[in-house]
Design an enzyme around this catalytic site. Structure first.
Site, PDB file in Angstrom:
ATOM      1  N   THR A  95      52.827  50.514  31.573  1.00  9.63           N
ATOM      2  CA  THR A  95      52.092  49.261  31.741  1.00  9.63           C
ATOM      3  C   THR A  95      52.557  48.342  30.631  1.00  9.63           C
ATOM      4  O   THR A  95      52.761  48.784  29.503  1.00  9.63           O
ATOM      5  CB  THR A  95      50.573  49.453  31.569  1.00  9.63           C
ATOM      6  OG1 THR A  95      50.345  49.966  30.264  1.00  9.63           O
ATOM      7  CG2 THR A  95      50.024  50.406  32.593  1.00  9.63           C
ATOM      8  N   GLU A 100      48.405  51.871  37.223  1.00  9.17           N
ATOM      9  CA  GLU A 100      47.818  53.209  37.185  1.00  9.17           C
ATOM     10  C   GLU A 100      47.345  53.675  38.556  1.00  9.17           C
ATOM     11  O   GLU A 100      46.857  54.785  38.710  1.00  9.17           O
ATOM     12  CB  GLU A 100      46.632  53.222  36.194  1.00  9.17           C
ATOM     13  CG  GLU A 100      47.027  53.076  34.733  1.00  9.17           C
ATOM     14  CD  GLU A 100      47.124  51.621  34.269  1.00  9.17           C
ATOM     15  OE1 GLU A 100      47.295  50.729  35.127  1.00  9.17           O
ATOM     16  OE2 GLU A 100      47.015  51.382  33.055  1.00  9.17           O
ATOM     17  N   LYS A 109      32.157  34.206  27.352  1.00 10.64           N
ATOM     18  CA  LYS A 109      30.734  34.388  27.079  1.00 10.64           C
ATOM     19  C   LYS A 109      30.194  33.165  26.361  1.00 10.64           C
ATOM     20  O   LYS A 109      30.544  32.900  25.223  1.00 10.64           O
ATOM     21  CB  LYS A 109      30.511  35.643  26.233  1.00 10.64           C
ATOM     22  CG  LYS A 109      29.054  36.079  26.228  1.00 10.64           C
ATOM     23  CD  LYS A 109      28.896  37.463  25.658  1.00 10.64           C
ATOM     24  CE  LYS A 109      27.550  38.036  26.055  1.00 10.64           C
ATOM     25  NZ  LYS A 109      27.348  39.378  25.533  1.00 10.64           N
ATOM     26  N   TRP A 138      27.778  35.014  31.005  1.00 12.53           N
ATOM     27  CA  TRP A 138      29.189  35.177  31.336  1.00 12.53           C
ATOM     28  C   TRP A 138      29.673  34.099  32.299  1.00 12.53           C
ATOM     29  O   TRP A 138      28.964  33.703  33.211  1.00 12.53           O
ATOM     30  CB  TRP A 138      29.434  36.540  31.986  1.00 12.53           C
ATOM     31  CG  TRP A 138      29.159  37.691  31.077  1.00 12.53           C
ATOM     32  CD1 TRP A 138      28.088  38.533  31.129  1.00 12.53           C
ATOM     33  CD2 TRP A 138      29.950  38.122  29.972  1.00 12.53           C
ATOM     34  NE1 TRP A 138      28.170  39.472  30.132  1.00 12.53           N
ATOM     35  CE2 TRP A 138      29.305  39.245  29.391  1.00 12.53           C
ATOM     36  CE3 TRP A 138      31.144  37.672  29.391  1.00 12.53           C
ATOM     37  CZ2 TRP A 138      29.810  39.928  28.290  1.00 12.53           C
ATOM     38  CZ3 TRP A 138      31.636  38.351  28.293  1.00 12.53           C
ATOM     39  CH2 TRP A 138      30.980  39.456  27.753  1.00 12.53           C
TER      40      TRP A 138
HETATM   41  P1  AMP Z   1      49.349  45.700  36.458  1.00  7.58           P
HETATM   42  O1  AMP Z   1      49.039  47.067  36.026  1.00  7.58           O
HETATM   43  O2  AMP Z   1      50.351  45.007  35.614  1.00  7.58           O
HETATM   44  O3  AMP Z   1      49.710  45.703  37.892  1.00  7.58           O
HETATM   45  O4  AMP Z   1      48.025  44.837  36.309  1.00  7.58           O
HETATM   46  C1  AMP Z   1      46.820  45.234  36.910  1.00  7.58           C
HETATM   47  C2  AMP Z   1      45.761  44.189  36.709  1.00  7.58           C
HETATM   48  O5  AMP Z   1      46.130  42.957  37.352  1.00  7.58           O
HETATM   49  C3  AMP Z   1      44.430  44.525  37.340  1.00  7.58           C
HETATM   50  O6  AMP Z   1      43.678  45.400  36.542  1.00  7.58           O
HETATM   51  C4  AMP Z   1      43.787  43.154  37.469  1.00  7.58           C
HETATM   52  O7  AMP Z   1      43.216  42.715  36.261  1.00  7.58           O
HETATM   53  C5  AMP Z   1      44.969  42.268  37.785  1.00  7.58           C
HETATM   54  N1  AMP Z   1      45.037  42.031  39.242  1.00  7.58           N
HETATM   55  C6  AMP Z   1      45.829  42.636  40.136  1.00  7.58           C
HETATM   56  N2  AMP Z   1      45.636  42.121  41.361  1.00  7.58           N
HETATM   57  C7  AMP Z   1      44.676  41.166  41.251  1.00  7.58           C
HETATM   58  C8  AMP Z   1      44.027  40.276  42.155  1.00  7.58           C
HETATM   59  N3  AMP Z   1      44.331  40.232  43.438  1.00  7.58           N
HETATM   60  N4  AMP Z   1      43.074  39.457  41.654  1.00  7.58           N
HETATM   61  C9  AMP Z   1      42.752  39.475  40.351  1.00  7.58           C
HETATM   62  N5  AMP Z   1      43.342  40.269  39.444  1.00  7.58           N
HETATM   63  C10 AMP Z   1      44.292  41.112  39.884  1.00  7.58           C
END
Ligand code: AMP
Length: 547
Positions: free
Chosen positions: A184, A332, A443, A448
């Site tokens: 990540t 993940e 916040k 929130w």
């Molecule tokens: P990654 O591991 O780089 O794919 O990032 C994952 C994170 O991206 C998630 O935990 C979310 O916070 C954000 N994320 C992924 N898809 C969406 C979505 N459709 N809307 C809002 N946040 C998203």
């Protein structure tokens, strides 16, 4: 009593073996790094994957070894996915947009034996060579005619295949054997590795195929062409390299051509029906569509995720006849958790009402369980109102991080669920609303405010092309929201005009206190707006009321 059914191990190579036979006419089109467009069927690809597997073994790659890739979306990258996992080694995809420091960390942490690199990224390796393991061998993903000049000691990809047999006697691997590794791009601290298995990858492919497959648009002859803008170098291009061959869809690989103009041209030329990517990519494509005066002719579907798809963007696509499938997931989770295929009751609604659902993060895929909990870990109801931290469970969700017990302990709760770090609500029909990353929620005065909601409302103003809402410190209210925005044209709306425009969706105290205009927003390595960078840039920001 036990059932009396065979128990065959799930294996990644069996996907391509199947596609080569049953969907052998479908395949991969690639915009190569050197500019040419090449095509090969899954049948030809399977044969080349056999040759590559022999080539890897000839280099001394053993089961369990990590083999890295640093590459665009192209046919060779796809071949590596299958050949590396097929021989029992682990395909470690590296995001070329990571910082030098992060890249050095992950190559050393993963203990990569070989790195396959596109010519484009060779200079990155040249710059880091001294800090990478001495034994690390480098293979350039090119044919003999397109090998770049370099001082590094490198091998040629096609050289590995030359003279090798296309039939490979694939080992029968335990289905829990590790198959892939992706770190990540954690915004703070060292990146953490998600270690996928054959079992998790195949189950994820079934899941994507069954949920998204039937909703994919087809050309008249029944063929399906999907263009993954989402990179193979991060989160397995949302599982497409595994799911597409199963459903018989062809992949159109954009290589380095990720700008709106290149994407439009490739989509037009290759009759792309569906394309998958993050919102920032679609901004580029939409600008090109406006310039061309029309969408690419066969494009009928866009899958968008990675960050929240703005309502205004979904609307623009839908109005030109392109269905938007808004999905959510994370590295993940292999990565897909939810999908935006709508039930009939939503499909028949007028557009504006349909958008109320499409802007949400969809419903879970079969095989993914979701729960939301309060700060004490108590489950909250799925009533569309209760908000809590989102936890997930499933066969394609990590059970921990690669060689990182500390991070594993933090991520997995007492019931064995994985904490996503997202704050969400879920309604009675299973629709998920991501309110924010926990750390991005604003916040103010103990209440929130969702930055995603603010951004959605602001971006529905025609004067705003892109924006981010962030909380800045305030002596009285703790934090107050401000907007950092990119203007759509020459005239910038005033703060009052923006607040008036947004007021319908918010209480007055939730509206931003300031707007800061910028030429562009900083992006993370995965193409999301980097709020961490924005917060750092605005470290000494003084609130208008306070300054
Ligand atoms: P990654 O591991 O780089 O794919 O990032 C994952 C994170 O991206 C998630 O935990 C979310 O916070 C954000 N994320 C992924 N898809 C969406 C979505 N459709 N809307 C809002 N946040 C998203």
């Amino acid at each position: 009593m036990q059932g009396m059914m065979m128990n065959r191990p799930l294996s990644i190579i069996s996907i391509l073996e199947y596609a080569a036979e049953a969907n052998g006419d479908a395949g991969i089109t690639t915009l190569e790094t050197h500019g040419e467009v090449t095509k090969q069927t899954y049948r030809e690809t399977y044969a080349r994957v056999g040759q590559l597997a022999h080539g890897l073994r000839a280099m001394g790659i053993e089961p369990g070894d990590r083999v890295a890739t640093l590459a665009w979306n192209n046919r060779r990258h796809f071949e590596l996915y299958y050949a590396i996992s097929g021989i029992g080694a682990i395909c470690h995809t590296i995001n070329p947009r990571l910082s030098a420091e992060q890249m050095i960390y992950i190559v050393n942490h993963a203990e990569d034996k070989v790195i396959f690199v596109d010519a484009t990224f060779l200079p990155i390796l040249a710059a880091l060579r001294d800090k990478l393991p001495k034994e690390l061998r480098i293979v350039v993903m090119a044919d003999h005619d397109h090998m770049p000049d370099t001082k590094l000691e490198v091998f040629c990809y096609e050289g590995l295949l030359d003279g090798q047999k296309s039939i490979y006697d694939w080992p029968d691997l335990d289905e829990n054997t590790a198959s892939g590794l992706c770190y990540t791009s954690g915004t703070t601290g060292n990146p953490k590795g998600a270690l996928y298995s054959h079992r998790s990858s195949v189950l994820h492919a079934y899941m994507v195929g069954t949920v998204l497959g039937p909703a994919l648009p087809k050309s008249e002859d029944g063929s399906i062409n999907i263009l993954p803008v989402v990179p193979l170098f991060h989160v397995n291009a949302w599982g497409l390299p595994y799911a597409a061959p199963i459903v018989g869809a062809s992949l159109v690989m954009p290589g380095p051509g990720l700008d709106g103009e290149s994407l439009w041209k490739l989509m037009e030329a290759e009759n792309v029906n569906s394309s998958w990517g993050v919102p920032t990519v679609w901004m580029g494509l939409l600008a090109e569509i406006e310039k061309q005066g029309r969408k690419p002719k066969a494009l009928a579907d866009v899958v968008v995720g990675g960050s929240a798809a703005p309502r205004s963007m979904i609307k623009t696509f839908e109005e030109m006849g392109v269905n938007v499938n808004h999905a959510w997931g994370m590295t993940e989770m292999s990565p897909i958790g939810t999908h935006g295929v709508m039930p009939p009751s939503v499909n028949k609604l007028p557009l504006e009402e349909k958008l109320d659902y499409k802007q949400l993060q969809g419903r879970r895929c079969f095989g993914v369980d979701l729960k939301i909990v309060d700060e004490e870990g108590n489950r909250q109801p799925h009533d569309g109102k209760a908000i809590g931290e989102l936890f997930v469970r499933g066969n394609a969700v990590v059970s921990g991080y690669f060689k990182n017990d500390e991070a594993t302990e933090k991520a997995i709760d007492a019931e064995g669920w994985f904490g996503t770090g997202d704050v969400a609500s879920i309604d009675e029909n299973g629709f998920l609303t991501i309110q924010d990353r926990a750390k991005d929620l604003i916040k103010s005065g103990g209440e929130w405010i969702s930055s995603i909601d603010l951004e959605n409302a602001a971006m529905s103003h025609p004067g705003i092309a892109n924006c981010a809402a962030i909380g800045v410190a305030h002596p009285k209210w703790d934090e107050r929201p401000i907007l950092v925005a990119v203007a759509a044209g020459d005239s910038k709306p005033s703060l009052d005009e923006l607040r008036d425009h947004m007021e319908v969706h918010f209480a007055k105290w939730q509206l931003p206190d300031d707007v800061i205009w910028v030429d562009e927003l900083p992006l993370t390595a995965t193409g999301k707006v980097s709020k961490l960078t924005l917060r750092q840039q605005l470290g000494d920001y003084k609130h208008p009321e306070v300054a």
